[in-house]
Design a protein around this motif. Structure first.
Motif, short mmCIF file in Angstrom:
data_model
loop_
_atom_site.label_atom_id
_atom_site.label_comp_id
_atom_site.label_asym_id
_atom_site.label_seq_id
_atom_site.Cartn_x
_atom_site.Cartn_y
_atom_site.Cartn_z
N UNK A 99 6.64 11.86 17.24
CA UNK A 99 6.86 12.37 16.12
C UNK A 99 6.07 12.61 14.73
N UNK A 100 5.79 13.51 13.94
CA UNK A 100 4.72 13.81 12.67
C UNK A 100 4.78 13.42 11.42
N UNK A 101 3.59 13.23 11.15
CA UNK A 101 4.95 12.51 9.16
C UNK A 101 4.05 14.12 8.58
N UNK A 102 5.26 14.90 8.18
CA UNK A 102 5.42 16.12 7.39
C UNK A 102 4.88 15.50 5.84
N UNK A 106 -2.04 18.03 -0.09
CA UNK A 106 -2.91 17.98 0.59
C UNK A 106 -4.21 16.43 0.03
N UNK A 107 -2.97 15.52 -0.59
CA UNK A 107 -4.26 14.94 -0.84
C UNK A 107 -4.52 13.49 0.08
N UNK A 108 -5.70 12.46 -0.13
CA UNK A 108 -5.56 11.83 0.86
C UNK A 108 -4.61 10.65 0.67
N UNK A 113 -1.42 7.11 3.70
CA UNK A 113 -0.61 6.41 3.73
C UNK A 113 0.51 6.50 5.02
N UNK A 114 0.69 7.90 5.26
CA UNK A 114 0.72 7.91 6.37
C UNK A 114 -0.14 7.74 7.58
N UNK A 115 -1.59 7.90 7.52
CA UNK A 115 -1.26 6.53 9.09
C UNK A 115 -1.75 4.89 8.60
N UNK A 116 -1.68 4.44 7.22
CA UNK A 116 -0.99 3.32 7.18
C UNK A 116 0.50 2.65 7.82
N UNK A 117 1.85 3.80 8.43
CA UNK A 117 2.91 3.88 8.79
C UNK A 117 2.56 3.51 10.47
N UNK A 118 1.78 3.93 10.96
CA UNK A 118 1.04 4.64 12.02
C UNK A 118 1.17 6.02 12.27
N UNK A 119 1.49 6.84 11.85
CA UNK A 119 1.29 8.35 12.60
C UNK A 119 0.33 8.63 12.65
N UNK A 120 0.16 9.18 13.99
CA UNK A 120 -1.28 10.07 14.20
C UNK A 120 -1.15 11.21 14.11
N UNK A 121 0.07 11.94 13.99
CA UNK A 121 -0.11 13.64 14.41
C UNK A 121 0.63 14.06 12.55
#
Length: 222
Positions: A99-102, A106-108, A113-121
């Motif tokens: 899955x990806x984070x939608x 376009x904010x850092x 937050x998405x990376x912290x939740x484990x998303x790689x896409x």
């Protein structure tokens, strides 16, 4: 045909979700027939019938649209699995892509937050002004080199605008883009040209649910 029950709902968002719609409220309906459940969540801006028309198809037992037909099939499959005590997820788990984070901004902070939740896409919603955000995206791609990027334009660009945009991508960013989704209205000649010039995969989320010759990725929603 078994009686179909429905419950309407409204989802509310803080920001607009794509370049085609400025709505903040989105109406849908949960469905039930027998032991099976389904859902209708149309986007009229993207060519779907309105919710009341879809419910009317089911009410009259005159299912003609792909969305109404899909929701009816969803209820049948779900009901059969529940009655048999089977899991629909277990049988297809190996085929479900990561899955990806939608993100709609376009904010850092949103990427962090998405990376912290484990998303790689990360999936970004593009618009006609996307090139104005390109430097920002390039910087984020450098900061998180392990991330893949998917950009969904909902057909708001022309073929020429898509080619021009792709020519602005750095090699580093281009290598990290999984695909562009619906950059412009689908046309075999235009999409083939875009793929050849950009070297990028294109994904289609509109039209038929069959992958056509020359297409890379078909986005299928349950």
């Amino acid at each position: 045909m078994e009686p179909i029950y429905h419950w309407k709902y409204i989802l509310k968002t803080k920001k607009k979700l794509n370049a085609v719609s400025s709505r903040r409220e989105f109406e849908g309906a949960l469905l039930r027939a027998g032991e099976g459940f389904g859902c209708l969540h149309p986007w009229p801006e993207l060519g779907d019938p309105c919710l009341d028309d879809l419910l009317g198809e089911l009410r009259r037992d005159e299912v003609v649209s792909n969305m109404a037909r899909g929701s009816w099939r969803m209820m049948l499959v779900d009901g059969a699995a529940r009655e048999a005590g089977d899991s629909l997820i277990d049988s297809v788990m190996q085929y479900i892509p990561q899955s990806h984070a939608t993100l709609t901004e376009y904010s850092v902070e949103a990427v962090e937050e998405s990376v912290h939740r484990g998303y790689r896409v990360i999936k970004l919603k593009g618009d006609p002004t996307f090139k104005d955000h390109l430097n920002h995206l390039e910087a984020m791609a450098r900061n998180w080199p392990h991330l893949g990027w998917r950009i969904d334009f909902n057909e708001v660009l022309t073929a020429e605008q898509t080619v021009t945009l792709c020519e602005l991508f750095s090699d580093g960013l281009r290598d990290r883009i999984d695909f562009l989704e619906d950059p412009c209205p689908w046309n075999r000649t235009d999409w083939s040209r875009i793929r050849k010039i950009s070297g990028l995969w294109l994904a289609r989320d509109r039209g038929s649910h069959r992958l056509e010759n020359g297409e890379d990725i078909l986005v299928v929603k349950p």
